[in-house]
Design a protein around this motif. Structure first.
Motif, PDB file in Angstrom:
ATOM      1  N   GLN A 199       0.808  -1.223   0.000  1.00 42.98           N
ATOM      2  CA  GLN A 199       0.000   0.000   0.000  1.00 42.98           C
ATOM      3  C   GLN A 199       0.848   1.283   0.000  1.00 42.98           C
ATOM      4  OE1 GLN A 199      -3.405   0.252  -0.074  1.00 42.98           O
ATOM      5  NE2 GLN A 199      -3.542   2.458   0.297  1.00 42.98           N
ATOM      6  N   LYS A 211       2.693   1.771  -3.172  1.00 42.93           N
ATOM      7  CA  LYS A 211       1.742   2.075  -4.236  1.00 42.93           C
ATOM      8  C   LYS A 211       1.336   3.545  -4.180  1.00 42.93           C
ATOM      9  CE  LYS A 211      -1.704  -1.041  -5.434  1.00 42.93           C
ATOM     10  NZ  LYS A 211      -3.082  -1.534  -5.238  1.00 42.93           N
ATOM     11  N   GLN A 212       1.131   4.028  -2.964  1.00 45.73           N
ATOM     12  CA  GLN A 212       0.758   5.421  -2.785  1.00 45.73           C
ATOM     13  C   GLN A 212       1.857   6.355  -3.293  1.00 45.73           C
ATOM     14  OE1 GLN A 212      -1.512   5.266   1.096  1.00 45.73           O
ATOM     15  NE2 GLN A 212      -1.094   7.453   0.987  1.00 45.73           N
ATOM     16  N   LEU A 239     -11.713   5.227   0.231  1.00 47.37           N
ATOM     17  CA  LEU A 239     -10.336   5.408  -0.197  1.00 47.37           C
ATOM     18  C   LEU A 239     -10.226   6.489  -1.279  1.00 47.37           C
ATOM     19  CD1 LEU A 239      -7.895   4.029   0.963  1.00 47.37           C
ATOM     20  CD2 LEU A 239      -7.721   2.699  -1.130  1.00 47.37           C
ATOM     21  N   HIS A 284      -6.655   0.149  -7.678  1.00 45.39           N
ATOM     22  CA  HIS A 284      -7.064  -1.226  -7.380  1.00 45.39           C
ATOM     23  C   HIS A 284      -7.427  -1.923  -8.683  1.00 45.39           C
ATOM     24  CE1 HIS A 284      -8.206   0.670  -3.372  1.00 45.39           C
ATOM     25  NE2 HIS A 284      -7.313  -0.246  -3.067  1.00 45.39           N
ATOM     26  N   SER A 315      -0.231  -4.602  -6.393  1.00 40.65           N
ATOM     27  CA  SER A 315       0.650  -5.226  -5.414  1.00 40.65           C
ATOM     28  C   SER A 315       0.054  -6.581  -5.046  1.00 40.65           C
ATOM     29  CB  SER A 315       0.877  -4.334  -4.189  1.00 40.65           C
ATOM     30  OG  SER A 315      -0.287  -4.232  -3.434  1.00 40.65           O
ATOM     31  N   ASP A 358      -3.790  -7.956  -4.215  1.00 37.51           N
ATOM     32  CA  ASP A 358      -4.868  -7.031  -4.582  1.00 37.51           C
ATOM     33  C   ASP A 358      -6.125  -7.774  -5.009  1.00 37.51           C
ATOM     34  OD1 ASP A 358      -3.504  -4.771  -3.989  1.00 37.51           O
ATOM     35  OD2 ASP A 358      -3.174  -4.114  -6.065  1.00 37.51           O
TER      36      ASP A 358
END
Ligand SMILES: [Zn+2]
Length: 482
Positions: free
Chosen positions: A219, A222-223, A246, A311, A340, A343
Motif C-alpha cells: 500500500q 503504491k501510494q 479510499l 485497485h 501489489s 490485490d
C-alpha cells in the motif's frame, strides 16, 4: 421512402454539429433506418447517443431508451436539452404522484423517453406505452442482459418479455465491450435470432492509449508510486479506487501533497457537488478525479491524458471501459494499473456472493421464512423468486456466475502478470487480432514508459470558482425547467 441520404448528413451537421461520422456510427444508423434490429458494440467515447438520436429525428413516434443508471440518463437528458431538444423526459423512481401521471398521460408527445428497466416493467407504465407509437427501443449497457449476480441489474432479464409486451418494436442494443460469447448471449436472452440482427462491432483497440502495469510492494509503495505519476503527468487524469472511502481519502492526500486540484467523485458525493466537480474538471480547474468504478460517470471530456487504477477492476471488460475515458481527442494517453500482490483479495471480496441453500430459497418462496434470512443479497434473490425462477435454478445460476467472476479475475491477473504485448492480450480476449502495433504500445514492448510523450500542458487556474459554477448551475436548472 424518404430520401434519408440527404437528411442524414443534414442532421449530422445542423442538429449535432459534426462534420462526419465516427467509426461504426454510420453503419449502425443505416441498419436502424433499414428497420433492422441492431446490436452495436462500440468502444466508450465512440458517440453512442447519436445512434438513436439521429434516427429519432427521422422516425415518427417515440424513442424509448432503457438505461441502468440515473446519472447516465440525466447526462443524456441534459445534453439533449443543450442541443435545444425539449421533447425529452426521464422516467425513474424519483418521478411520482401527479407529475408522473401527467407524463404518462402524454408520453406520445416526447421524442425521447429515458427509463430504468424496473420502471418499464411496471404495469401502469407498460399500459401507458401501449398507447404510444414506439419508433425505436434502445437498450443501453446491453451487456447487463448477459449477466447474473450482484453486480448487475436483474430487471434486464425481463426485457425480452417487456419488448414483446410493447409489440416487438425495432430494437437497438448498445454496449461498449462484449466478447463474442456475450454478444451471442445478449441476443439469446432478448429472444432475437442472430440471422435477424445487424451486428456492428468496432475494434476495442485504442491505439493512442499506452498500456502499462506497475508492480509495487504494498500500500505505502503504491501510494508513493501514485504520487510520482500524478506529479509527472499532472492532468487531466482519472484515478479509480475500489471504495468510496479510499477515493475520498486519496483525493485529500493528493491535494495536500501536490499543487494540483483533486476531487473525489462517487455515489457518496451529493448531486450538486458532483455537478460542480464535472464543470470544474471540464474547465481544467480540477486536474485529477478520484473515482470508484462502481459509479457511472457523466463526464465526457476529450483530453483526459491518463487513467490510473489504484485497485484492480473486476474484469477486462470494465478495465477497457474505464481506460477508454482517456485520449478521446486521439492524442497520446496512458493507462496504468498499479498492482501489489494480494490485490485480487479485495476484488474477490467485492464480488463474492453467498448463495443460500436451495431449501432455504424454497422456504422463502413458500412464505415460511422471511426474505431477510437470504442475507446481504436478499433483495436480489427475492427478485428472482418473485419472477418465478425455481430455487434450484437460482442457486445454479449464481454458482455459475460466481465461477465466471473468478475466471474473469484470473484473466485479468494474467494480463497483469503478462510479459507479452498487453494490447495483443486484450484483443485476443475480445476475439480480435492486432492489426497494427502503434509506436507507443505497452510497457512490455517499450524500453521505457518514460519515453511515452504525454502532454502535460495544463494551465493552472485559481481555486475559487464558486461564482462560476453557481452561474452554470443556474443556467442548467433553467434549461431543465423549460
Ligand atoms: Zn504491446
Amino acid at each position: 421512402m424518404i430520401d434519408y441520404e440527404k437528411k442524414i448528413n443534414q442532421l449530422l451537421h445542423d442538429q449535432f454539429g459534426f462534420a462526419r461520422f465516427r467509426p461504426g456510427q454510420e453503419e449502425t444508423i443505416r441498419a436502424v433506418l433499414d428497420h433492422r434490429n441492431t446490436l452495436a458494440v462500440l468502444p466508450t467515447g465512440a458517440g453512442k447517443s447519436l445512434l438513436y438520436q439521429l434516427p429519432g429525428y427521422l422516425f415518427a413516434g417515440t424513442v424509448i431508451i432503457i438505461s441502468p443508471l440515473i446519472s447516465l440518463m440525466q447526462d443524456q437528458v441534459d445534453r439533449l436539452h443543450r442541443q435545444g431538444e425539449s421533447a425529452v423526459v426521464m422516467l425513474n423512481g424519483q418521478l411520482v404522484g401527479p407529475e408522473r401521471r401527467r407524463v404518462l398521460g402524454q408520453l406520445g408527445r416526447f421524442r425521447f423517453v429515458f427509463i430504468s428497466p424496473e420502471m418499464l416493467a411496471n404495469e401502469t407504465v407498460l399500459a401507458a406505452f401501449a398507447r404510444v407509437k414506439i419508433s425505436l427501443l434502445v437498450v443501453d449497457e446491453a451487456h447487463c442482459i448477459s449477466q447474473w449476480g450482484p453486480d448487475f441489474r436483474p430487471e434486464y432479464l425481463l426485457l425480452k418479455e417487456i419488448r414483446h409486451r410493447l409489440g416487438d418494436p425495432r430494437t437497438l442494443l448498445l454496449t461498449a465491450t462484449a466478447t463474442p460469447a456475450v454478444r451471442q448471449d445478449i441476443l439469446a436472452k432478448m429472444g432475437l435470432a442472430a440471422s435477424d440482427v445487424a451486428v456492428i462491432v468496432q475494434s476495442v483497440d485504442r491505439s493512442n492509449i499506452f498500456l502499462a502495469v506497475k508492480n509495487t510492494t504494498g500500500q505505502a509503495d503504491k501510494q508513493e508510486e501514485l504520487l510520482a505519476l500524478v506529479n509527472k503527468y499532472q492532468g487531466p487524469g482519472v484515478i479509480y479506487f475500489a471504495s468510496r472511502k479510499l477515493a475520498s481519502q486519496m483525493a485529500a492526500w493528493l491535494t495536500s501533497k501536490t499543487t494540483l486540484n483533486v476531487a473525489a467523485y462517487h455515489a457518496g458525493v451529493t448531486a450538486v457537488e458532483r455537478f460542480r466537480i464535472q464543470e470544474q474538471f471540464m474547465n481544467n480547474q480540477l486536474q485529477v478525479i478520484c473515482a470508484t468504478s462502481a459509479f457511472g460517470m457523466g463526464i465526457d471530456k476529450n483530453d483526459i491524458r491518463y487513467v490510473i487504477h489504484f485497485h484492480l477492476p473486476s474484469n477486462l471488460e470494465n478495465y477497457l471501459q474505464e481506460i477508454g475515458r482517456a485520449g478521446r481527442d486521439g492524442k497520446q494517453s496512458i493507462a496504468i494499473l498499479l498492482y501489489s500482490a494480494g490485490d485480487e483479495l479485495i476484488q474477490r471480496q467485492l464480488t463474492t456472493i453467498t448463495v443460500p441453500p436451495v431449501e432455504i430459497l424454497a422456504q422463502v418462496k413458500q412464505g415460511k421464512l422471511a426474505p431477510a434470512v437470504l442475507g446481504e443479497q436478499a433483495d436480489l434473490f427475492s427478485f428472482y423468486l418473485q419472477h418465478n425462477f425455481a430455487p434450484a435454478q437460482i442457486a445454479r445460476a449464481f454458482n455459475r456466475r460466481q465461477q465466471q467472476l473468478e475466471r474473469e479475475l484470473q484473466q485479468l491477473l494474467a494480463y497483469v502478470h503478462s510479459d507479452g504485448c498487453r494490447r495483443e492480450y486484450i484483443l485476443h480476449y475480445f476475439g480480435e487480432n492486432l492489426r497494427a502495433r502503434p509506436s507507443y504500445c505497452c510497457d512490455n514492448d517499450e524500453a521505457d514508459i518514460d519515453e511515452v510523450p504525454i502532454e502535460t500542458s495544463l494551465s493552472t487556474h485559481p481555486t475559487d470558482t464558486t461564482a462560476d459554477w453557481a452561474s452554470q448551475l443556474r443556467r442548467l436548472l433553467n434549461i431543465t425547467e423549460r
